[in-house]
Design a protein around this motif. Sequence first.
Motif, short mmCIF file in Angstrom:
data_model
loop_
_atom_site.label_atom_id
_atom_site.label_comp_id
_atom_site.label_asym_id
_atom_site.label_seq_id
_atom_site.Cartn_x
_atom_site.Cartn_y
_atom_site.Cartn_z
N PHE A 13 15.99 65.47 55.15
CA PHE A 13 14.64 64.91 55.21
C PHE A 13 13.74 65.70 56.17
CE2 PHE A 13 15.36 63.25 59.40
CZ PHE A 13 16.74 63.05 59.43
N ALA A 14 14.34 66.52 57.04
CA ALA A 14 13.54 67.21 58.04
C ALA A 14 14.21 68.52 58.42
CB ALA A 14 13.38 66.35 59.29
N GLN A 15 13.39 69.46 58.88
CA GLN A 15 13.92 70.73 59.36
C GLN A 15 13.54 70.83 60.83
OE1 GLN A 15 14.04 73.96 56.85
NE2 GLN A 15 13.14 72.96 55.06
N TYR A 31 7.48 63.11 66.52
CA TYR A 31 6.35 62.23 66.21
C TYR A 31 6.91 61.11 65.32
CZ TYR A 31 1.68 60.98 64.33
OH TYR A 31 0.53 60.33 63.95
N GLU A 33 5.83 58.34 63.93
CA GLU A 33 5.08 57.70 62.83
C GLU A 33 5.55 58.25 61.47
OE1 GLU A 33 1.62 56.26 64.39
OE2 GLU A 33 0.42 56.63 62.60
N GLY A 34 5.88 57.37 60.57
CA GLY A 34 6.28 57.77 59.24
C GLY A 34 7.72 58.21 59.13
N LYS A 35 8.49 58.04 60.21
CA LYS A 35 9.92 58.36 60.14
C LYS A 35 10.72 57.05 60.23
CE LYS A 35 10.03 63.06 61.98
NZ LYS A 35 8.59 63.21 62.33
N ARG A 58 4.56 57.81 69.71
CA ARG A 58 4.11 56.90 68.65
C ARG A 58 5.28 56.11 68.05
NH1 ARG A 58 -1.82 57.70 68.01
NH2 ARG A 58 -2.01 58.95 69.87
#
Lengths: 229, 229, 229, 229, 229, 229, 229, 229
Positions: A13-15, A31, A33-35, A58
Amino acid sequence: MHGKEEQTACLGFAQVDMDRQRRCGFPEVVYAEGKTSEAIVAIFEKQLERGIVPFATRVKPEQMDVLEKRFPQGLANRVARTFRFPPSTPPRNGKIAIITAGTSDLPISEEAKETALWMGVEVVEIQDVGVAGPHRLVENLSRLKGCSAVVVIAGMEGALPSVVGGYVDFPVVAVPTSVGYGANFGGISALLGMLNSCASNVTVVNIDAGFKGGYVAGLIAANRSRRTS
Amino acid sequence: MHGKEEQTACLGFAQVDMDRQRRCGFPEVVYAEGKTSEAIVAIFEKQLERGIVPFATRVKPEQMDVLEKRFPQGLANRVARTFRFPPSTPPRNGKIAIITAGTSDLPISEEAKETALWMGVEVVEIQDVGVAGPHRLVENLSRLKGCSAVVVIAGMEGALPSVVGGYVDFPVVAVPTSVGYGANFGGISALLGMLNSCASNVTVVNIDAGFKGGYVAGLIAANRSRRTS
Amino acid sequence: MHGKEEQTACLGFAQVDMDRQRRCGFPEVVYAEGKTSEAIVAIFEKQLERGIVPFATRVKPEQMDVLEKRFPQGLANRVARTFRFPPSTPPRNGKIAIITAGTSDLPISEEAKETALWMGVEVVEIQDVGVAGPHRLVENLSRLKGCSAVVVIAGMEGALPSVVGGYVDFPVVAVPTSVGYGANFGGISALLGMLNSCASNVTVVNIDAGFKGGYVAGLIAANRSRRTS
Amino acid sequence: MHGKEEQTACLGFAQVDMDRQRRCGFPEVVYAEGKTSEAIVAIFEKQLERGIVPFATRVKPEQMDVLEKRFPQGLANRVARTFRFPPSTPPRNGKIAIITAGTSDLPISEEAKETALWMGVEVVEIQDVGVAGPHRLVENLSRLKGCSAVVVIAGMEGALPSVVGGYVDFPVVAVPTSVGYGANFGGISALLGMLNSCASNVTVVNIDAGFKGGYVAGLIAANRSRRTS
Amino acid sequence: MHGKEEQTACLGFAQVDMDRQRRCGFPEVVYAEGKTSEAIVAIFEKQLERGIVPFATRVKPEQMDVLEKRFPQGLANRVARTFRFPPSTPPRNGKIAIITAGTSDLPISEEAKETALWMGVEVVEIQDVGVAGPHRLVENLSRLKGCSAVVVIAGMEGALPSVVGGYVDFPVVAVPTSVGYGANFGGISALLGMLNSCASNVTVVNIDAGFKGGYVAGLIAANRSRRTS
Amino acid sequence: MHGKEEQTACLGFAQVDMDRQRRCGFPEVVYAEGKTSEAIVAIFEKQLERGIVPFATRVKPEQMDVLEKRFPQGLANRVARTFRFPPSTPPRNGKIAIITAGTSDLPISEEAKETALWMGVEVVEIQDVGVAGPHRLVENLSRLKGCSAVVVIAGMEGALPSVVGGYVDFPVVAVPTSVGYGANFGGISALLGMLNSCASNVTVVNIDAGFKGGYVAGLIAANRSRRTS
Amino acid sequence: MHGKEEQTACLGFAQVDMDRQRRCGFPEVVYAEGKTSEAIVAIFEKQLERGIVPFATRVKPEQMDVLEKRFPQGLANRVARTFRFPPSTPPRNGKIAIITAGTSDLPISEEAKETALWMGVEVVEIQDVGVAGPHRLVENLSRLKGCSAVVVIAGMEGALPSVVGGYVDFPVVAVPTSVGYGANFGGISALLGMLNSCASNVTVVNIDAGFKGGYVAGLIAANRSRRTS
Amino acid sequence: MHGKEEQTACLGFAQVDMDRQRRCGFPEVVYAEGKTSEAIVAIFEKQLERGIVPFATRVKPEQMDVLEKRFPQGLANRVARTFRFPPSTPPRNGKIAIITAGTSDLPISEEAKETALWMGVEVVEIQDVGVAGPHRLVENLSRLKGCSAVVVIAGMEGALPSVVGGYVDFPVVAVPTSVGYGANFGGISALLGMLNSCASNVTVVNIDAGFKGGYVAGLIAANRSRRTS
C-alpha cells in the motif's frame, strides 16, 4: 554500500522512503490522514527495525488508541494530534521559539513543538501575544535570546509575524491558522497577510501547517548547531 | 547610548529605520517602487553618512539612471532591478544556491542573487532545470555541497521546490513567479503548488519576491557562518 | 434500422441514452449520486435487456447493498465506490498505467482502475511515488512499457504528472485530488499545478475525477488497440 | 552509448534537453516568451546541428522578424505566433480535427494546427460552430471520420466540447480561451465549463493553450498511427 | 383608500409586506429558512385573513410537519421543499416549460414548478436532456410550443441553456445548480457558464434558485397572458 | 422548403446562422470583437442580401470608420459601440425602460438602448438614480407605466435592481457594470449583489452586457406585443 | 419650504442630489471618473449657485486643467487627485489623525486629508510607520491626543490598523491600499487583514478609498464637535 | 504608577490584557471560541477581581451552561451567544440604532445589541426592513433621531446600508451576514456590496461580526456622549 532495495520499503500500500534521513537530514514523517491504523503500525515497525525514530502527524483519536496500545514507549499528544518516540538524548540540536497570537492557535503550536522536540531541538513557548495588546510581546522578547529561528502562529489578520520580524535577526517561519470567522476564509486572510509581510525575514508555510513550521525552524537550528559541534 | 533620534531618520516623506541592523542583522532595504529618485538619493546619503551599506530593489530604469550618476561607485543590475554598493570584503557569510526552473525566471533569480551578495553571502547559480527534463537537476546536485539554504524559483506549476527538497538537508526557500499564462493566474498556481509541497523542508515567500527569497536564505547562511567564526 | 425510440429509453425520471455505445464507443455510465437505488436498478435492467454492460460510479454504501443483492453477478468495489459487471473476455483493449503520488489517493485510483477494467483495458498500478522521494518513480519506470496512456493521480501540489510527463512518449491524463489541507483548497492547488504543467503531454480532468481519468486513458488505449487488430 | 553531455546542451542561459525526442517522442519545443531572439536562434542552431526539427511558440513580432531573416527556410505563422521548419515528408502520423466555437478563437486554433503539422499529423479544420447555432456542427460531423482525436477550442461558456463529446468515439482535448468579457474572467468560465463537462471523453488543457491542445491530440494520433505501421 | 398601516403587517419579529401584490403582481413569498414554524404560521394566517394566497419555500421537514397539521388544505411538496395553497381556478396565466439537464436537478426543478403553479401558470416538464445525449433535447422541442418562457436547470458545465437558447424565440431563464463535484465549486462552474452564454436570450438567477427561475418565467407568461385577456 | 444550404452562410472564416430569425425571433447579431472590418462588411452584405437587418456590437473606432463609409445608411453609436440599420417602421414591438445608477454606466445603457431600438422596441430612459439619493428613483416611477420589462444597470454594490424590483410588476433584467474601483473586482461586486437580490423578479446577465440586457427585455416586450396584435 | 424640484437638479446626463447636505450633513461629492470635464463644471456651477461648496475626487490631469482654469479660486491637489474650494472659516469640526504604513500610500492619504479639510476637520498626519519598525509608531502616539478618529492606511499585509487599534480609545477607519505586489492581489491581502483585525475598534472601507476613509473619520469628528458647541 | 505586572494577567494558557480599558476605553472582551469553559471562568474571575465588567461573545451552549451556573448574576443571551454582567447604572453613553434587512439576521443583531448594552449605550432596534419592501424603512426613519451611529445588518445583496446611508447624517457601520444561499458565498456578496457602497458614510466590518458592529457604533456614541458631559 547502498542497494536499491534499501532506499524504498515496499509495503504494498505504500513505498516508505528509508533513505530520507541520509538525503534530507531527518527520516520520513508519517502523515496519518487517509491511512489505516494498521498501515501506520506497519510503517513504524519497518522504521524501528532499521533504527529510524518514527513520528506521525494528523493522527485521529482512534488511530492514537491503536498506536498507544501497540507502542507503549511512544508519546501521544492529542492536542497536537502527533505520536512520537522518546529521544534517547536531551535536545542538542539548537533552540527555536514558538509564538502564538491567541489561545485558539494552541493545536498548531503543539504540533510545531512536538516536531521540534522529535528533531532534538529545544523549544521556547510564548502564547497569546497578538498585536492588539502590544506590550505582551515586548515583555517576552528577552526569551528569544539564543534561538536560531522562530515559528510565529496566527489566524485572523496574521499580523504577528511582521511585528516579530521587526525585532529579531533570524528567520521567522510564519504559520497562518484557520482561526477566525467570516472573511478569514479558512485561513486565507492570515496566509495573505504573512506572504505580504513588510518584514524581510518572514517566510511562510501552509495554513495550519504546524508540522512544517516546526520542521523548517528546527532544521535551521539543527544545521547551525551541527556546524559548530 | 541610544537616543530616540538615532533610531529613526525623519526625512519628512519617510522615516528611515536606522536601528534595523542592530535589531535584525542587516540594514533597512529601500523598496524603490512609489518613491521619487530624489527620495532614494536622500535615504542613501543618510545611510552612507551613518556607515550603512545601502541596497535598493524594484528600481525603475529612470531611477537607475539617477542613482548611477549620483553614486558612480554603486552597482546597478538592470535585469534584477537592484542597486547596491560594492562590499568592502569578499563574501564570508556562508553560501547558498539559487535554482531556476526556466530561463524566464531570470529577473527574479538575479534579484535574489544581488540580495545575497549585498549580505556578503556566496551564491551558486543553477539555471533552467525544470522538472520536465529530470536529468538536468540531477546533473547539478553536487554543486549544492556546502550550501546552508537554497532558493528555488519557478513559475507555472511550481513543482521544482518539491523535487529539490527531496535531495537536500537544508531549507528550501521557494519563490513562485508569475511566469506562465492562462490558469497560472499571475503566479497563483506556482504559489499554491509550493505552499502545498509534500517536501517537509519547503517554505514560501510572495510571488516574484526574489529579494525576500535571497534575504531569508542569506540570513540562514550568514547566521550559521557567524556562529562558527 | 435505427428508430427514434431506440436511441432513448424514457424511464419517466430519466432518459437513458441507449445509442451512446454506437456514437461514443462505450455505453452511458450511471452516475449514482442523486439517484435512488430503484432508479439505478431500473436503468441497469433496461441496459442488460439491450445487451449493454452496465457500470455505475459514485455509488453510496446503501445503494451498493441494493445492487449487490439484486445483481449477484456484479462486482462491487467499495473503495472505488463503483459497481460493474464481469467482462465476458479477458482485457484486449490495450494497456494503461495508473500512478498515485500518495496512499491517500487510493479511492480515486481505484475508480480509474475499475473504469479501465470495465472498458476491457489492462491496468498497471504504481502507488505512492510522490516527488519528494524521487528514486521511487525511477525504480518503476520500466513497468510503463507497452502502455498507451498513463493516469497520474496526485493531491497537494500536483507535481507528479509533470515529472512523469518528462519520461514517457504517450499522453498523461492528470487527475488532481482533494487530498491535502489548508491552501490546497479542496484540490485547487493540484488542479492549477497540472493545468500549468511544463510537460507538453499533460492533460487534465476534474478534481477527484478518477472515472474520467480512467475513461480517457482507456479510450486512447482501446482505439490504438482496435486499430491494430 | 549515451554520454551525459549529449542529454543536455548547456548554452549558459539555458539547458536544452537534447534527449527529449528519445524519451517523449518529439523534441523540446521552444517557448519564446521571455527569451531574447538571439537565445532562440542559438537553440535552433544547436537543434539543427543535431538533426532536430525546431519549433517555437509564443513568438513576438520582433522575434519573428529575426527568425525569418536567419532561417529563410522556416515557416512563420503570425496569427499562431509560431515558427517551424518544413517537414521533409507529407503528414503520416495520423489525423486530428480542430474545431472552434467562434471566429475569435482563431489564433489558438492556428497554434494547435501548426503544432500538429510540425508533428507530421494531418489536420481537419471546422470553424465557428458554437452551440447557439446547433445545426452548424451537425452539418460538419462527417468530416471527423478517420480522426484519432479532436481539439475543441471555445471561450465564453465553453460548452462546445461537451456537445462534440456526445458525437465521437475518441478523446476530445478541450482548450478554453480567454475570448469573452465580464464574468468570463479571462477564460475561467470556459475552463470550469470544460473541467465539469458531462461528456466522459473530454479532457482539458490550460487557457489559450493551443500548443498543448494540438500536441496531446497529435500525440494520440501519431501513436495510433505508428502502432499500425 | 390605502392607509400606511395596511402596507405592512408588523408581527414584532417581522414586517410583512401586505402591499406587495398591488405593486409587484404577486404577494410576498415566505422564505422559511431561519424562521420558526410559529412565525411562518403567523404570517400565513395574517395573509389568509387579508385574502392573500400564501406560498413558502425552503421549508424544512420539521416546519413542513407543523404546516401540514395546521393547514390541512395546503399542498406540501417535500422534494421542492415548498408549501402552497390550492388555487381556486385552473391555470390561466399562460404556459412555461421547465427543462433539466440531469436527474439530480429534480429538487430545483420541482421548486420552480411549484412556484409557477402557485402563480396560476401551466408547466411543461422535460427532464434529463443534458448536452452529451444531443438527440434527447431535439426529440422534445415540439413540446415547447405555446410557451412564453423556459426555465433551464443544469449543474456541472451548465451548457444546456445555450443549446436551448438556439432553438427558441422567447427568454431562457437559466438556473445553475450545485450538482457536480470538484471544480464545479458548488455551482460556480454552471453559473459562469450561463452568464457567459453565447445565446442572446439567456438570463440567469442565483445558484439553486428554483423559486426565482420559476417566478421570473411565470411573470413573463402571466403578463403576456393578462395583456391578451 | 428549407434546404440545408440556406441555414448557414459559409464565409470561410465564419458560418453565419441565416436561420436564426426563424428559430429565435431575431437575426444573428455580429459581435465585432476579434473580427476584421472586412469580415463584418462581408457578413452585413450577406445578411442584407437575404433581407436581414444587420446589427453589430462592440465595434471598435477603426471598424466603425469602415462601416460608416461602406454603409452610409447605417446608424453608428460610438458611445454604445454599436452599428445598426434604420428600421423601416416606427417601434411597434412594445416598450421597455432602461435605468442607470450613475452617469458612468452610460456606455452600457446606450448599448442596451440601441439593441432594443434595432428590435423595434420603444425605450424609456431614466439616468443616474442610484440608491444613495432615494428620492430620485421615486420621482421617476410613473414613467415606467406601460413597460413590459426594465433593464437596470449599476456598478459598485449593484443595489438598484433590488430597489426597482420592489416597485414593479414585470421582470427586472439587471446588468452589472465594471464601474467602481478596489473591491468591485471589475464588476463582481455588482454581479453578486444582483444574483443575490432579495426581489423575486430580478434576473441577471453578464458584467457590462448591455446588449444582452436590452435583448432579453426587448424580447419580453416584443413577444407580449405580438401576442396582442 | 422644500419643494420636490429642489431636491434634484436634473442636468440631463445627471441628477444632482441638492438635498444631500440636509439629509446627510455634507453635500454630494462629485466622483470624476467617467464624467466629462464639462459635466463636472456644470455640476460645480449648479452647486455654487445654491451655496453648496463643491468637492471632486478621482480627477484626471486633463480634467484638473479644465477645473483650475474655470475655477481659479479652487484648490487642486494632483497627488490626491482632488479639487475643492477654500473653506470660508478655519477648521472647527474637530480633529482626526491620518497614519500611513509606507511612503507609497501617500496618494490615498492625501485624498483622505483633502476630504477632511473640505469638511472643516483638522488633520494630524503621521507617515511611514509600518509595523516592521515598531518604535516609529510609538514615538508618534502622543500626537493622536484630541483626535476623535484615526484613518490608518496600509497596503501589503495591512497590519497597521490592528496595532494602532490597540493604543487608542476611538474608532480606527482602516483603508487598505493596492500597494505591494504578487499575492497582495491589488489590495485584497490588506483588505482581508483589516476585516479580520483582532482589534475591536477597527472598521474598514474599500481598497484605495481614501475619500471614504477621510469622510467617515471626519463625520465622527464633526458630529462629536457639533454636539459640544 | 503602572507596573509591568499590572498590564498583563498571565494565566498560563492566556495573557489577559488588564490595561485595555485605560488605553482603548473598554476592557478586553473574551472571544469564547476555542477556549475551555474553565479558561473563560478564570479570565472572568481575574477581571472581576480588578473591577472590570466581563463580556464574552461566541459562547457555545455548553460553555453558557457553565457560566450561568458559576455567575448567576450574569446575563446569558443564547440567540446572541453572549454572556455579560448587568450594568450598575442605566445606559448613559449615548444612543445607536440597529437595523436588520431580514428576520434571519437576528442572531447577529442580538450580538450587536448585547455589545452596545454592555458598553452602556442605548439601542433602537428596527427589524426586517430589507430593500424589496421600500416603504418599511421609510416608516421607521423617525426612530433614528438622536442616534450617533447606526449598525445595518444584511445578508444576500447587502444593499440596505447604502439605502440607510442616504437618509442619515452619522456613520453607518455595515455588518454583512452569511444569510442567503448559492452565490452569496457565505457572505461575500453582502460584504462586497457594502465595501462598494455608493453612500459616503458606510464603513464595514467582518462577515457576521455583530460584536464589532455594535462595538464601533457604541464607541462613536460613547465618545460623543462623554465629550458633552
